[in-house]
Motif scaffolding. Structure first.
Motif, PDB file in Angstrom:
ATOM      1  N   PRO A  85       5.219  -2.368  -9.366  1.00 52.50           N
ATOM      2  CA  PRO A  85       4.603  -2.194  -8.057  1.00 52.50           C
ATOM      3  C   PRO A  85       5.660  -1.999  -6.975  1.00 52.50           C
ATOM      4  CG  PRO A  85       3.511  -3.947  -9.261  1.00 52.50           C
ATOM      5  CD  PRO A  85       4.712  -3.556 -10.076  1.00 52.50           C
ATOM      6  N   ASP A  86       5.433  -1.013  -6.119  1.00 54.57           N
ATOM      7  CA  ASP A  86       6.448  -0.633  -5.139  1.00 54.57           C
ATOM      8  C   ASP A  86       5.749  -0.300  -3.823  1.00 54.57           C
ATOM      9  OD1 ASP A  86       8.773   0.263  -3.861  1.00 54.57           O
ATOM     10  OD2 ASP A  86       9.579   1.179  -5.673  1.00 54.57           O
ATOM     11  N   GLY A  87       5.851   0.943  -3.368  1.00 50.47           N
ATOM     12  CA  GLY A  87       5.219   1.312  -2.113  1.00 50.47           C
ATOM     13  C   GLY A  87       3.709   1.385  -2.233  1.00 50.47           C
ATOM     14  N   MET A  88       3.014   1.077  -1.128  1.00 54.88           N
ATOM     15  CA  MET A  88       1.553   1.181  -1.150  1.00 54.88           C
ATOM     16  C   MET A  88       1.030   1.460   0.253  1.00 54.88           C
ATOM     17  SD  MET A  88       0.376  -2.742  -1.925  1.00 54.88           S
ATOM     18  CE  MET A  88       1.079  -4.125  -1.039  1.00 54.88           C
ATOM     19  N   ARG A  89      -0.159   2.050   0.285  1.00 57.39           N
ATOM     20  CA  ARG A  89      -0.850   2.384   1.531  1.00 57.39           C
ATOM     21  C   ARG A  89      -2.328   2.061   1.369  1.00 57.39           C
ATOM     22  NH1 ARG A  89       3.744   2.790   2.707  1.00 57.39           N
ATOM     23  NH2 ARG A  89       4.827   4.423   3.893  1.00 57.39           N
ATOM     24  N   CYS A  90      -2.979   1.832   2.502  1.00 54.17           N
ATOM     25  CA  CYS A  90      -4.412   1.560   2.517  1.00 54.17           C
ATOM     26  C   CYS A  90      -5.130   2.766   3.092  1.00 54.17           C
ATOM     27  CB  CYS A  90      -4.668   0.328   3.377  1.00 54.17           C
ATOM     28  SG  CYS A  90      -6.341  -0.320   3.271  1.00 54.17           S
ATOM     29  N   ASP A  91      -6.210   3.197   2.442  1.00 53.07           N
ATOM     30  CA  ASP A  91      -6.951   4.333   2.982  1.00 53.07           C
ATOM     31  C   ASP A  91      -7.970   3.852   4.015  1.00 53.07           C
ATOM     32  OD1 ASP A  91      -9.421   3.655   1.724  1.00 53.07           O
ATOM     33  OD2 ASP A  91      -8.943   4.822  -0.068  1.00 53.07           O
ATOM     34  N   GLU A  92      -8.677   4.792   4.616  1.00 51.43           N
ATOM     35  CA  GLU A  92      -9.577   4.469   5.729  1.00 51.43           C
ATOM     36  C   GLU A  92     -10.744   3.581   5.330  1.00 51.43           C
ATOM     37  OE1 GLU A  92     -11.817   8.082   7.014  1.00 51.43           O
ATOM     38  OE2 GLU A  92     -10.686   9.016   5.381  1.00 51.43           O
ATOM     39  N   PHE A  93     -11.038   3.508   4.041  1.00 51.80           N
ATOM     40  CA  PHE A  93     -12.130   2.661   3.564  1.00 51.80           C
ATOM     41  C   PHE A  93     -11.644   1.331   3.009  1.00 51.80           C
ATOM     42  CE2 PHE A  93     -13.760   7.092   2.967  1.00 51.80           C
ATOM     43  CZ  PHE A  93     -14.639   7.055   4.027  1.00 51.80           C
ATOM     44  N   GLY A  94     -10.350   1.075   3.128  1.00 54.38           N
ATOM     45  CA  GLY A  94      -9.808  -0.200   2.689  1.00 54.38           C
ATOM     46  C   GLY A  94      -9.330  -0.244   1.258  1.00 54.38           C
ATOM     47  N   ASN A  95      -9.333   0.896   0.550  1.00 51.94           N
ATOM     48  CA  ASN A  95      -8.793   0.928  -0.803  1.00 51.94           C
ATOM     49  C   ASN A  95      -7.265   0.950  -0.752  1.00 51.94           C
ATOM     50  OD1 ASN A  95     -11.453   1.397  -2.181  1.00 51.94           O
ATOM     51  ND2 ASN A  95     -11.352   3.275  -0.960  1.00 51.94           N
ATOM     52  N   ILE A  96      -6.635   0.294  -1.714  1.00 50.69           N
ATOM     53  CA  ILE A  96      -5.181   0.214  -1.780  1.00 50.69           C
ATOM     54  C   ILE A  96      -4.675   1.220  -2.808  1.00 50.69           C
ATOM     55  CG2 ILE A  96      -3.203  -1.291  -2.152  1.00 50.69           C
ATOM     56  CD1 ILE A  96      -5.065  -2.114   0.150  1.00 50.69           C
ATOM     57  N   TRP A  97      -3.720   2.059  -2.406  1.00 53.64           N
ATOM     58  CA  TRP A  97      -3.067   3.018  -3.294  1.00 53.64           C
ATOM     59  C   TRP A  97      -1.636   2.523  -3.494  1.00 53.64           C
ATOM     60  CZ3 TRP A  97      -5.295   8.322  -4.042  1.00 53.64           C
ATOM     61  CH2 TRP A  97      -6.602   8.413  -3.549  1.00 53.64           C
ATOM     62  N   CYS A  98      -1.299   2.085  -4.696  1.00 53.76           N
ATOM     63  CA  CYS A  98      -0.025   1.423  -4.958  1.00 53.76           C
ATOM     64  C   CYS A  98       0.706   2.099  -6.117  1.00 53.76           C
ATOM     65  CB  CYS A  98      -0.275  -0.055  -5.288  1.00 53.76           C
ATOM     66  SG  CYS A  98       1.219  -1.018  -5.612  1.00 53.76           S
ATOM     67  N   THR A  99       1.947   2.504  -5.880  1.00 50.98           N
ATOM     68  CA  THR A  99       2.759   3.007  -6.985  1.00 50.98           C
ATOM     69  C   THR A  99       3.129   1.832  -7.875  1.00 50.98           C
ATOM     70  OG1 THR A  99       4.811   2.763  -5.691  1.00 50.98           O
ATOM     71  CG2 THR A  99       3.683   4.895  -5.597  1.00 50.98           C
ATOM     72  N   ALA A 100       2.961   2.007  -9.180  1.00 53.02           N
ATOM     73  CA  ALA A 100       3.213   0.916 -10.117  1.00 53.02           C
ATOM     74  C   ALA A 100       3.408   1.518 -11.509  1.00 53.02           C
ATOM     75  CB  ALA A 100       2.066  -0.094 -10.094  1.00 53.02           C
ATOM     76  N   ARG A 101       3.210   0.711 -12.545  1.00 51.32           N
ATOM     77  CA  ARG A 101       3.467   1.153 -13.908  1.00 51.32           C
ATOM     78  C   ARG A 101       2.621   2.372 -14.250  1.00 51.32           C
ATOM     79  NH1 ARG A 101       1.448  -2.826 -16.329  1.00 51.32           N
ATOM     80  NH2 ARG A 101      -0.389  -1.780 -17.174  1.00 51.32           N
ATOM     81  N   GLY A 102       3.281   3.476 -14.546  1.00 52.55           N
ATOM     82  CA  GLY A 102       2.604   4.664 -15.044  1.00 52.55           C
ATOM     83  C   GLY A 102       2.057   5.603 -14.000  1.00 52.55           C
ATOM     84  N   GLY A 103       2.103   5.224 -12.706  1.00 54.93           N
ATOM     85  CA  GLY A 103       1.562   6.143 -11.708  1.00 54.93           C
ATOM     86  C   GLY A 103       1.120   5.452 -10.440  1.00 54.93           C
ATOM     87  N   ILE A 104      -0.030   5.878  -9.921  1.00 53.22           N
ATOM     88  CA  ILE A 104      -0.564   5.353  -8.667  1.00 53.22           C
ATOM     89  C   ILE A 104      -1.852   4.603  -8.974  1.00 53.22           C
ATOM     90  CG2 ILE A 104      -1.431   5.959  -6.377  1.00 53.22           C
ATOM     91  CD1 ILE A 104       0.222   8.619  -6.718  1.00 53.22           C
TER      92      ILE A 104
END
Length: 306
Positions: free
Chosen positions: A229-248
């Protein structure tokens, strides 16, 4: 088309599976810290293993803007248009003003130098939060080898306008804290480490409640694979997009996994940008790529810089 593992029907409301990654820049060693500025429609990012910063625009592609750059890592565009940068060489968080001047935001805690600030976010009132693992002090290529002084790896805040650096998590809360992002209403701060993501309620004064598990089992330390787990962002609906093992990894506000967008390189960080705010820019080791999404960023992740 992208490959989405562990997918649920909800993921298709956020991303068309027929979309594909587009490479917009390549030839790097390990890219990090992407930040979009809508004022000049540019993306800045760091190639940390080459100690360099780059700026990409659709018109000019990727242009080298600084080398060396004190091994800059995570960055965010502040509300006043300045750029907040985590530096491994100086163990500091700095503010780069639009007139070219550079100011220290944080470099020590209770008289002891920080480890090596890694990622940074700003609350809407100007409070700055940053993670402080010790990667930048290791004997490897993303820092300068030197002894550890602080004795723990924490997450800190600096009040609006500057002031004393304040520890906002327990000293033993994390092994190596890394990415941070706010929920859209700023009531929750998400922080990840080697294993997964933890959630912290944010008090009016900027302090954090004790952390609670949000989603675990996302790193190499849990199941062998590519990336932690590394960088992450939250979208407008509150979902978390996180770079981690194998992808996003895309996580619902409940913490449930909606799907993993697989990547063929280790993905380190990401941010939304583009004319409509629905282009996801991803730093994937040696390349920077884009992916069109059906969702935009939470307001704090994309600013005009004006």
């Amino acid at each position: 088309m992208v490959t989405i593992s562990h997918s649920t029907p909800a993921i298709e409301r956020l991303l068309d599976p027929a979309e594909e990654f587009t490479t917009i820049a390549s030839g790097f060693r390990f890219v990090e810290g992407p930040v979009w500025n809508s004022a000049d429609r540019s993306l800045q990012f760091n190639d940390i293993q080459n100690d360099a910063r780059w700026r990409w625009t659709e018109a000019d592609a990727a242009v080298l803007t600084a080398k060396p750059n004190r091994i800059g890592n995570g960055m965010t565009l502040a509300r006043d248009g300045s750029l907040l940068v985590c530096e491994h060489v100086t163990s500091s968080v700095v503010r780069e003003l639009r007139d070219g001047h550079r100011e220290l935001v944080a470099f020590h805690f209770e008289g002891t130098y920080l480890n090596s600030p890694n990622d940074v976010v700003e609350r809407s009132d100007g409070t700055v939060y940053f993670s402080d693992p010790d990667y930048g002090r290791w004997d490897h290529v993303v820092g300068v080898h030197r002894r550890l002084e602080l004795g723990f790896q924490g997450v800190f805040m600096v009040p609006p306008g500057g002031g004393e650096t304040r520890l906002v998590v327990a000293r033993d809360e994390f092994d190596q804290p890394n990415g941070l992002c706010f929920s859209p209403d700023e009531s929750v701060l998400y922080i990840d480490d080697l294993h997964g993501v933890r959630a912290f309620d944010v008090a009016p004064d900027g302090g954090l409640s004790p952390g609670r598990p949000f989603h675990a089992g996302m790193g190499d330390t849990d199941i062998p694979g590519r990336g932690n787990p590394d960088g992450m962002r939250c979208d407008e609906f509150g979902n978390i997009w996180c770079t981690a093992r194998g992808g996003i990894w895309v996580l619902a506000p409940s913490g449930d996994l909606l799907g993993i967008i697989e990547t063929d390189e280790t993905s380190a960080n990401l941010t939304w940008g583009g004319d409509d705010g629905r282009t996801l820019f991803i730093c994937m080791s040696t390349t920077v790529r884009t992916l069109r999404t059906r969702v935009g960023a939470a307001p704090l992740t994309i600013r005009s810089g004006e």
